[in-house]
Write an enzyme that holds these catalytic residues in place. Structure first.
Site, short mmCIF file in Angstrom:
data_model
loop_
_atom_site.label_atom_id
_atom_site.label_comp_id
_atom_site.label_asym_id
_atom_site.label_seq_id
_atom_site.Cartn_x
_atom_site.Cartn_y
_atom_site.Cartn_z
N PRO A 1 -4.18 3.51 7.39
CG PRO A 1 -6.10 3.44 8.73
CD PRO A 1 -4.75 4.10 8.61
N GLY A 2 -5.84 2.25 4.50
CA GLY A 2 -6.56 2.61 3.29
C GLY A 2 -7.69 1.61 3.06
NE ARG A 3 -6.21 -4.25 0.93
CZ ARG A 3 -5.99 -4.39 -0.38
NH1 ARG A 3 -6.98 -4.69 -1.18
NH2 ARG A 3 -4.78 -4.23 -0.88
CE1 TYR B 1 -2.09 -5.65 -6.93
CE2 TYR B 1 -4.39 -5.13 -6.57
CZ TYR B 1 -3.07 -4.74 -6.64
OH TYR B 1 -2.76 -3.43 -6.40
CB CYS C 1 -10.61 -6.30 -26.85
SG CYS C 1 -12.16 -5.79 -27.57
CE1 TYR D 1 -4.77 0.91 -2.73
CE2 TYR D 1 -5.89 -0.64 -1.28
CZ TYR D 1 -4.94 0.34 -1.48
OH TYR D 1 -4.14 0.76 -0.43
C1 LIG Z 1 -0.80 1.59 0.16
C2 LIG Z 1 -0.20 2.17 1.37
C3 LIG Z 1 -0.94 2.26 2.56
C4 LIG Z 1 -2.34 1.73 2.69
O1 LIG Z 1 -2.35 0.35 2.78
P1 LIG Z 1 -3.73 -0.43 3.08
O2 LIG Z 1 -3.34 -1.85 3.02
O3 LIG Z 1 -4.67 -0.04 2.01
O4 LIG Z 1 -4.17 -0.04 4.42
C5 LIG Z 1 -0.36 2.87 3.64
N1 LIG Z 1 0.90 3.38 3.58
C6 LIG Z 1 1.65 3.29 2.47
C7 LIG Z 1 3.02 3.85 2.45
C8 LIG Z 1 1.14 2.68 1.32
O5 LIG Z 1 1.87 2.59 0.22
#
Ligand SMILES: *Cc1c(COP(=O)(O)O)cnc(C)c1O
Length: 414
Positions: free
Chosen positions: A274-276, A316, A342, A370
């Site tokens: 997980p990132g987001r 996006y 600009c 992000y």
């Molecule tokens: C971007 C990415 C993530 C993270 O995705 P989220 O939607 O931010 O949780 C995990 N694995 C891979 C391979 C990614 O490219």
């Protein structure tokens, strides 16, 4: 963010006033709540409790060192997509053996770096990459741990730019071709098969694509097992979606149910990336209103943050909620909130109603993911500062870039 609240009309992150932070550190400014980061991480740990697992924070969502350090402290592994991200993880005290390396274009140099420090796994995305990795590992007298990123061809029902699991995407290998690829990999001298990986997209609000993808991937795991190829882990890719506007993010107990239902009685370790959802709602972007410009039929609130600081709206067409930091007596104004860059695409939010005046402070919400990591110097704008709040404590985790820093590394010719 649960850690964002109003007191006497003023917004606070944990126990710190955003007005005060803007006075002290200037704007634009990214502000993160440590408690919100910790709570988000705990939700995954809770969902995976009782199953062998590793939560690998996807570094690209926000790669600031202090955030990486905090996740390392909580026991997280990391999902990286470049040698630069690997260097950041190590600089922040992350463990190499808890790093998985994703991405379609790994260079030989990046492979060497990752083999040198001993990462947990390469998520391999093509046969050419597999051959290169076998060669590079051979030159170093090592074996490279791999999983294949398979493309399960499910529609994640998200924005096309962040959808990655359909067969027309550049990512992964078609799941139908995976058995042949695993067989070839099993015959390579410098490859050690570890697992399988899939990542179907980001900002997933519906859990059924995750469940479908997982069923297809586990089908593959069982096919491979019958062929004598036993996998040690299943990496299910990125996390769930978050709330930007009126989305209802997936219920983590339903997520837990999907994982427990499918992994109960199995021996593979689950890796999640997980990132987001770990950082997104934990961050706000503070920005000050420079000018209010009454156009014909439309008002522009011109702020000091721009598309180079927060690119998601321009890239996006993403929505971020924007709220005044302090309540005012001003009449709500129908407006577009735009930056000084600009480009017509330089907006933070369109078609809003905001009670603001020139000089007012605004908070752009759910900006932790992000945001900073995608920021650039476009229009020669120095990158903004970042602050991490922990209760009453304030940590400046990134200084505002200086004008010298902006030009660092450049050379005059004449
Ligand atoms: C971007 C990415 C993530 C993270 O995705 P989220 O939607 O931010 O949780 C995990 N694995 C891979 C391979 C990614 O490219």
């Amino acid at each position: 963010m649960n850690q964002l609240h109003r007191k006497d009309g003023h917004l606070f992150v944990e126990e710190v006033s955003l007005e005060e932070l803007a006075r002290q550190y200037g704007t634009p400014l990214y502000v993160y709540s440590q408690a919100a980061l910790g709570e988000a991480y705990a939700r995954y740990e809770q969902a995976l409790l009782g199953l062998p697992h590793l939560t690998c924070y996807a570094v690209k969502a926000n790669s600031s060192l202090a955030l990486l350090q905090y996740f390392a402290k909580l026991g997280a592994g990391f999902d990286i997509v470049s040698g630069g991200e690997l260097a950041r993880v190590l600089a922040a005290g992350g463990r190499a053996d808890m790093v998985v390396f994703s991405g379609v274009g790994k260079t030989a140099e990046e492979m060497r770096m990752a083999l040198e420090v001993g990462i947990r796994c390469f998520n391999v995305e093509s046969e050419s990459e597999l051959q290169r990795l076998d060669r590079v590992a051979g030159e170093m007298g090592k074996k490279a741990p791999v999983s294949f990123r398979v493309n399960p061809d499910v529609d994640p029902k998200t924005h096309p730019y962040i959808s990655t699991g359909l067969k027309e995407n550049k990512f992964g290998v078609p799941i139908s071709q995976a058995p042949a690829l695993y067989r070839r990999a099993s015959e390579m001298a410098h490859i050690e098969i570890k697992g399988v990986d899939c990542h179907i997209g980001s900002q997933l609000i519906d859990l059924s694509p995750i469940a479908d993808a997982l069923d297809r991937v586990l089908g593959l795991v069982d096919t491979l097992s019958r062929d004598g190829i036993r996998l040690k882990h299943v990496d299910i890719g990125g996390g769930v979606g978050i709330r930007y506007q009126d989305e209802t993010p997936p219920d983590m107990s339903a997520y837990r149910g999907i994982l427990h239902g499918r992994f109960k009685g199995r021996s593979e370790e689950i890796i999640v990336e997980p990132g987001r959802s770990l950082v997104g709602e934990a961050g706000v972007l503070l920005t000050r209103v420079e000018y209010i410009k009454a156009g014909e039929g439309k008002n522009f609130v011109i702020v000091d943050a721009a598309m180079n600081d927060l690119m998601r709206p321009a890239l996006y067409d993403a929505f971020h909620e924007i709220v005044p930091v302090s309540e005012t007596k001003a009449e709500p104004l129908a407006c577009d909130v735009v930056g000084p860059v600009c480009e017509t695409g330089d907006f933070i939010g369109l078609g809003r109603q905001l009670a603001v005046e020139e000089g007012s402070l605004l908070a752009v919400l759910s900006a932790g993911a992000y945001g900073m990591s995608m920021s650039s110097n476009y229009n020669s704008r120095p990158r903004v500062a970042e602050v991490l709040v922990n209760k009453k404590e304030i940590h400046l985790i990134r200084e505002r870039e200086t004008l010298q820093g902006l030009m660092a590394g450049e050379r005059l010719v004449y």
